[in-house]
Design a protein around this motif. Structure first.
Motif, short mmCIF file in Angstrom:
data_model
loop_
_atom_site.label_atom_id
_atom_site.label_comp_id
_atom_site.label_asym_id
_atom_site.label_seq_id
_atom_site.Cartn_x
_atom_site.Cartn_y
_atom_site.Cartn_z
N THR A 95 -10.18 -2.20 -3.81
CA THR A 95 -10.92 -1.04 -4.30
C THR A 95 -12.29 -1.37 -4.86
O THR A 95 -13.04 -0.45 -5.22
N TRP A 115 -6.52 3.86 2.92
CA TRP A 115 -5.71 3.10 1.97
C TRP A 115 -4.72 2.18 2.69
O TRP A 115 -4.48 1.06 2.27
N TRP A 139 -13.65 3.16 4.77
CA TRP A 139 -13.50 4.21 3.76
C TRP A 139 -14.58 5.28 3.86
O TRP A 139 -14.37 6.41 3.38
N PHE A 192 1.05 4.17 -2.90
CA PHE A 192 0.72 5.56 -2.58
C PHE A 192 1.75 6.52 -3.17
O PHE A 192 1.42 7.63 -3.58
N GLN A 212 0.82 -1.21 0.00
CA GLN A 212 0.00 0.00 0.00
C GLN A 212 0.86 1.26 0.00
O GLN A 212 0.55 2.23 -0.71
N GLY A 246 -5.49 -2.79 -2.39
CA GLY A 246 -6.30 -1.88 -1.59
C GLY A 246 -7.76 -2.24 -1.54
O GLY A 246 -8.57 -1.53 -0.94
N ILE A 289 -5.39 7.62 -6.03
CA ILE A 289 -4.83 7.08 -4.80
C ILE A 289 -3.46 7.69 -4.55
O ILE A 289 -3.12 8.05 -3.43
#
Length: 427
Positions: A293, A344, A407, A237, A233, A291, A334
């Motif tokens: 998503t 995240w 989130w 990022f 992660q 992540g 992201i």
């Protein structure tokens, strides 16, 4: 919840506003926006070319031909997406300085190519496509920043060729850019030559060595797995392909553990390991991509009010179902987005812990060692990865809810910011 969201708005939004006014982060964000249409195009065809179990329906030979026919779609976009981002960053940063933006874009790309090894399996003059994609993104981002700054520095110093009146504008601009581009590229050529005399040989080797060496000391088990997931992660990022970096170290361990489980599963004995390759691929990465998503996409449809998030959900949804999440990674975005760094980083770690304890306590069978195609949709891949155990699919569904809850407040704040920007009158 309302007080928590107010805290996030009061604490994170001022930071985000300051960062949004930072020329480098603005150029980074806008550079990814330049690449986004190409990334989405490539993502769509990755899904189409890798429909799960299609090889079983049409046969291995026909499936190989099918993939070969569609392969150039992703090879020309996703595989070299770093080049588009680099051009976009150089363009946008030079545009910020009121310079000739197109030259800022091309000098950024040329600088990156100078720094990139041009040897593939002993053949010189060949640039590996992996270096032009996510693997080279970290180097590409900083190369674009530095090259654009150097180019604009030389332009401001007026180290340019002035053409007489009457010369066509395109010709005049080209000659004006000659010296700034030459000086900028020379700097990067010197850097490349300097690194060739070091043990690393290339800048890429230097970056990956200093990242990978700390990872080699890690083993298997929950603590190491949490570290590995967290590093994936963190790298993403900052624009690095976290899976490529971390998997290169952990894959030998995870695959060996996977094979042990498969042997035990086939023999009908107790599965010896919880953390395996399929533990990561199905229950962490395999829920919409790094992540997880897919949960973010679902949440966008649930609470999204801004046009930007709504459109992103529509574009990223079909790909996310098949665990392709580049549209979300680069469209939300992201990368370098301070508003979403907490969920995240936190959500995958929480899911890793939940999944580990669910399997260690016997609520859910551990992965059976069966390699499930990575594009297999969530719920189904959890079912298959655990040896056709329904508990695997239920655990994935539960984890999606957990990720959505983590989130929720952060995406709400981000959506509110985007919505507010959209309501401002255009200049």
């Amino acid at each position: 919840m309302n007080k928590f969201m107010e805290f996030l708005e009061d604490f994170l939004l001022p930071i985000a506003d300051k960062l949004n006014n930072n020329r480098y982060l603005t150029a980074l964000r806008d550079g990814f926006m330049v690449a986004l249409p190409l990334i989405i195009f490539g993502s769509i065809f990755v899904v189409i070319a890798n429909f799960p179990f299609l090889d079983k329906l049409i046969g291995e030979e026909a499936f190989a031909s099918y993939q070969n026919a569609l392969g150039p779609a992703s090879a020309a976009t996703l595989s070299i997406m770093g080049t588009f981002v680099i051009v976009g960053i150089g363009y946008k940063l030079t545009e910020h300085y009121k310079g000739e933006a197109i030259y800022g874009g091309v000098v950024a790309l040329a600088s990156f190519l100078i720094m990139t090894p041009q040897v593939l399996e002993g053949v010189s003059g060949v640039i590996p496509t992996a270096s032009l994609g996510a693997e080279g993104m970290f180097l590409g981002i900083f190369t674009a920043f530095i090259s654009a700054e150097l180019y604009n520095f030389f332009v401001k110093k007026d180290w340019t060729i002035k053409m007489p009146q009457g010369v066509p504008d395109a010709v005049s601009k080209s000659f004006s850019a000659l010296f700034p581009i030459t000086f900028t590229l020379t700097v990067f050529l010197i850097i490349r030559i300097a690194f060739s005399y070091t043990p690393f040989e290339t800048v890429q080797n230097f970056i990956y060595t200093i990242i990978q060496e700390p990872l080699t000391a890690l083993g298997s088990g929950l603590p190491a797995t949490i570290v590995a997931v967290l590093l994936i992660q963190v790298f993403w990022f900052f624009g690095l392909h976290g899976q490529i970096i971390v998997n290169s170290v952990f894959d030998p361990i995870w695959y060996a553990l996977n094979d042990q489980n498969l042997s035990a599963f086939q023999a009908g004995t107790e599965l010896p390991n919880i953390v395996t390759k399929q533990f990561i691929d199905s229950f962490i990465v395999g829920m919409g991509g790094s992540g997880m998503t897919l949960a973010v996409i679902i949440l966008i449809f649930m609470i999204g009010k801004s046009r930007q998030l709504k459109e992103l959900g529509k574009l990223g949804g079909p790909a996310g179902i098949f665990n392709v999440n580049e549209p979300i990674i680069f469209g939300l975005p992201i990368i370098m987005n301070p508003l979403i760094i907490i969920p995240w980083l936190v959500a995958p770690v929480v899911v890793t812990i939940i999944t580990y304890f669910a399997m260690s306590t016997g609520l859910v069978p551990p992965p059976a060692g069966v390699i499930v195609p990575w594009t297999t949709p969530t719920i189904l891949n959890g079912f298959l990865a655990t040896g056709n155990a329904w508990q695997g699919g239920v655990l994935q569904a539960f984890n999606i809810v957990v990720v959505i809850l983590i989130w929720w407040p952060f995406l709400k704040v981000l959506d509110k910011q985007y919505y507010g920007d959209e309501q401002k009158p255009s200049k």
